[in-house]
Design an enzyme around this catalytic site. Structure first.
Site, PDB file in Angstrom:
ATOM      1  N   GLY A  38       0.812  -1.209   0.000  1.00 20.66           N
ATOM      2  CA  GLY A  38       0.000   0.000   0.000  1.00 20.66           C
ATOM      3  C   GLY A  38       0.845   1.259   0.000  1.00 20.66           C
ATOM      4  O   GLY A  38       1.908   1.334  -0.630  1.00 20.66           O
ATOM      5  N   SER A  39       0.409   2.251   0.757  1.00 20.51           N
ATOM      6  CA  SER A  39       1.034   3.581   0.691  1.00 20.51           C
ATOM      7  C   SER A  39       2.460   3.625   1.225  1.00 20.51           C
ATOM      8  O   SER A  39       3.195   4.578   0.935  1.00 20.51           O
ATOM      9  CB  SER A  39       0.170   4.593   1.464  1.00 20.51           C
ATOM     10  OG  SER A  39      -1.083   4.739   0.828  1.00 20.51           O
ATOM     11  N   THR A  40       2.868   2.641   2.019  1.00 22.73           N
ATOM     12  CA  THR A  40       4.260   2.632   2.490  1.00 22.73           C
ATOM     13  C   THR A  40       5.235   2.398   1.341  1.00 22.73           C
ATOM     14  O   THR A  40       6.438   2.601   1.507  1.00 22.73           O
ATOM     15  CB  THR A  40       4.466   1.540   3.562  1.00 22.73           C
ATOM     16  OG1 THR A  40       3.995   0.282   3.057  1.00 22.73           O
ATOM     17  CG2 THR A  40       3.732   1.888   4.845  1.00 22.73           C
ATOM     18  N   SER A  43      -1.036  11.276   1.175  1.00 19.24           N
ATOM     19  CA  SER A  43      -1.100   9.904   0.664  1.00 19.24           C
ATOM     20  C   SER A  43      -2.080   9.804  -0.506  1.00 19.24           C
ATOM     21  O   SER A  43      -2.940   8.919  -0.561  1.00 19.24           O
ATOM     22  CB  SER A  43      -1.515   8.930   1.781  1.00 19.24           C
ATOM     23  OG  SER A  43      -1.171   7.605   1.429  1.00 19.24           O
TER      24      SER A  43
END
Length: 610
Positions: free
Chosen positions: A332-334, A388
């Site tokens: 995901g966003s990481t 994000s």
């Protein structure tokens, strides 16, 4: 003629001729024999001894050749085998018990060692009282076994039934006092883990056959086994035993221990923080990873739930694996800071590049939205990370050609193992170049960390490159072999690969700092310290394709201190329950507590610039 004359005549005429003829014949015959026999007898006497002599010499020579061949066979051909047989008959090979090496942490705390314990066996065929009476006497001492359970065990066979392992001295003494026929106590060495559950996901355990079955105990089996020492003794003709073939270093003990990079003080703090958050959100599982990005050494690696290696047989088998290296997930966003680094390296953006976020974008007929379902307007790259924004990431990564984007992911080794020294690591998943470059939706989903899979330890490795100047280091737990004074005698070598420029990694780390100061990572702020971070909330892929509607995995990854980056801290919580469950609310608070412990225990000074 008178009778007397007649007698004289008769005596003369009747026998003399005959006698004379006889004598002559005999004489002549004897004469002929004497003349003929010496000639023929001489020939036989000379030929026969020569034949006999030749036969004797032939036999002797044949015997000598046979003996020579036999000697050659014994002395040359069969010599090694015969020497081996002689040695085995004359000597006894004594192989004493050699304990495994102890395992210690970076501070010298013992994590695993061998200790003497007792094993309880029963032989029902030798019982003098009933099985019920035996079970009733043993059950209170064994504590975790009821009389009925013991009786069922007694029924398995007539002799040699193992009942309990690892009994304490107190338990063994109580059993001996009972003096029960058919009950036997044997002494044996077992593996003992003083820290119990605190580091089991890393250490693993050793089974009853002394084989490592998980963690370091399995992956570093050869390193943990000491050199086997064989002592040979020889029997004399009187049966006495004397030394033979003694090794030169017989009196030297191998006391080297396996030292890990883990710090149990930080490990304990990380576990407590993780347990509190898992209980709060009733989550399925979670993990905390802390890595020194300068060399890849892991300071802490915590997984919950876990097991007690001293009682591994009571635990569920799925707990034996370390899922941070064995399970894939969509980050995901990481993963967005990694994509930003790729775009900066390709030169398609600069830190001050402005991208318009309308809140939605359509790709190949699919609608993509931000998590908030709102747009953020014209924002720069740092603000994309702060908010994000999925939509802005799609627009940004579209600036790369699909082929260049795919090759960039391969250069980062997203789909390769890290090489960590734990068992069971799996490679990341990246779709084929043909599929990735053919469909625009693949680029779109990869831009915000979905459609590709990796392990938590892989994500930590990639963020380590953002912290250390662009180098892909190998995460590892084993520091090396040390003696009792802590002197390092051996250490492993690890691969280091430059995957991005120091300038790019520095730019991304500074952008991540704004996520903590002004964005979704504010829950990890610590006064006086510059911390970079990125939150992530990703949907979980289902077994048959697509995503599970109510399952997600939350995470937070941090780099500190930003002015001199060194440590990477990652927290992951799988399937937290509740409405307000995001990386910012679930995972980031764990990271803050862990970073506070790290700062205190490692003595990290405050940042010079705030």
């Amino acid at each position: 003629m008178s009778r007397s004359n007649f007698k004289r005549f008769s005596s003369r005429s009747k026998y003399p001729d005959k006698k004379s003829r006889f004598h002559r014949k005999s004489d002549s015959s004897n004469g002929r024999l004497r003349r003929s026999l010496p000639a023929s007898g001489s020939k036989k006497r000379t030929a026969l001894p020569q034949l006999r002599l030749l036969l004797v010499w032939g036999v002797l020579i044949g015997a000598m050749i046979g003996l020579g061949v036999k000697l050659y066979q014994l002395q040359i051909v069969q010599a090694p085998e015969l020497q081996k047989k002689a040695r085995s008959q004359q000597t006894v090979n004594l192989r004493p018990y050699i304990p495994r090496r102890s395992i210690i942490d970076s501070q010298g705390t013992v994590l695993a060692t061998d200790r003497l314990a007792h094993i309880l066996y029963v032989h029902p065929i030798q019982f003098k009282i009933t099985k019920e009476e035996i079970a009733a006497k043993l059950s209170p001492i064994l504590e975790d076994k009821t009389p009925q359970q013991l009786i069922e065990r007694f029924k398995q066979r007539d002799t040699g039934i193992p009942i309990a392992r690892g009994l304490t001295e107190g338990q063994a003494a109580r059993i001996e006092k009972l003096r029960l026929d058919g009950v036997e106590l044997n002494e044996s060495y077992i593996r003992f883990y003083p820290q119990e559950k605190m580091v089991s996901e890393v250490i693993g355990y050793v089974d009853s056959d002394r084989n490592g079955q998980a963690g370091i105990e399995r992956s570093q089996e050869k390193l943990l086994e000491r050199d086997l020492l064989s002592l040979y003794v020889r029997r004399t003709a009187l049966g006495e035993i004397v030394p033979a073939f003694l090794p030169q270093d017989l009196l030297k003990s191998n006391d080297l221990r396996v030292q890990l990079t883990l710090d149990m003080r930080i490990q304990r703090a990380a576990r407590v923080a993780l347990q509190q958050q898992l209980n709060k959100f009733n989550a399925k599982r979670g993990a905390v990873i802390i890595m020194d990005s300068t060399d890849g050494s892991l300071i802490s690696l915590v997984c919950e739930p876990t097991f007690d290696p001293n009682k591994y047989y009571k635990s569920r088998i799925e707990l034996f694996k370390n899922w941070t290296v064995t399970d894939l997930y969509e980050p995901g966003s990481t993963f967005k800071p990694i994509n930003v680094a790729l775009a900066l390296t390709a030169g398609v953006i600069q830190p001050n590049t402005i991208i318009y976020d309308s809140g939605a974008v359509q790709v190949d007929g699919w609608n993509i939205y931000n998590a908030t379902r709102t747009g953020h307007g014209a924002i720069n790259i740092a603000q994309i990370l702060q908010t994000s924004s999925n939509v802005a990431m799609v627009h940004m990564m579209r600036r790369l050609s699909r082929k260049d984007y795919y090759q960039g992911l391969q250069q980062l080794q997203v789909n390769k193992k890290t090489g960590i020294d734990l068992p069971g690591e799996v490679s990341g998943y990246l779709k084929s170049e043909e599929i990735f470059t053919k469909r625009g939706i693949e680029v779109a989903t990869a831009s915000f960390g979905q459609g590709l899979s990796l392990t938590p330890i892989k994500l930590v490795q990639l963020h380590g490159a953002l912290a250390n100047g662009g180098k892909l280091v190998t995460p590892h737990i084993v520091r090396g072999l040390v003696d009792v004074d802590g002197h390092l005698h051996w250490k492993p070598k690890h691969k280091v690969t430059q995957i991005m420029s120091p300038h790019v990694s520095r730019q991304v780390a500074e952008m991540m700092e704004t996520v903590v100061t002004d964005g979704s990572g504010k829950a990890s702020q610590i006064l006086g310290y510059r911390i970079g971070g990125k939150t992530g909330t990703a949907q979980k892929a289902g077994p048959g394709g697509g995503y599970l509607p109510s399952a997600k995995i939350t995470s937070f990854v941090a780099i500190l201190p930003v002015d001199n980056p060194r440590y990477v801290v990652m927290t992951v919580v799988d399937e937290p329950q509740g409405a307000n469950t995001y990386g910012s609310t679930v995972a980031a608070p764990i990271a803050k507590k862990v970073i506070e412990a790290l700062i205190f225990l490692k003595g990290i000074p405050p940042s010079q610039h705030n």
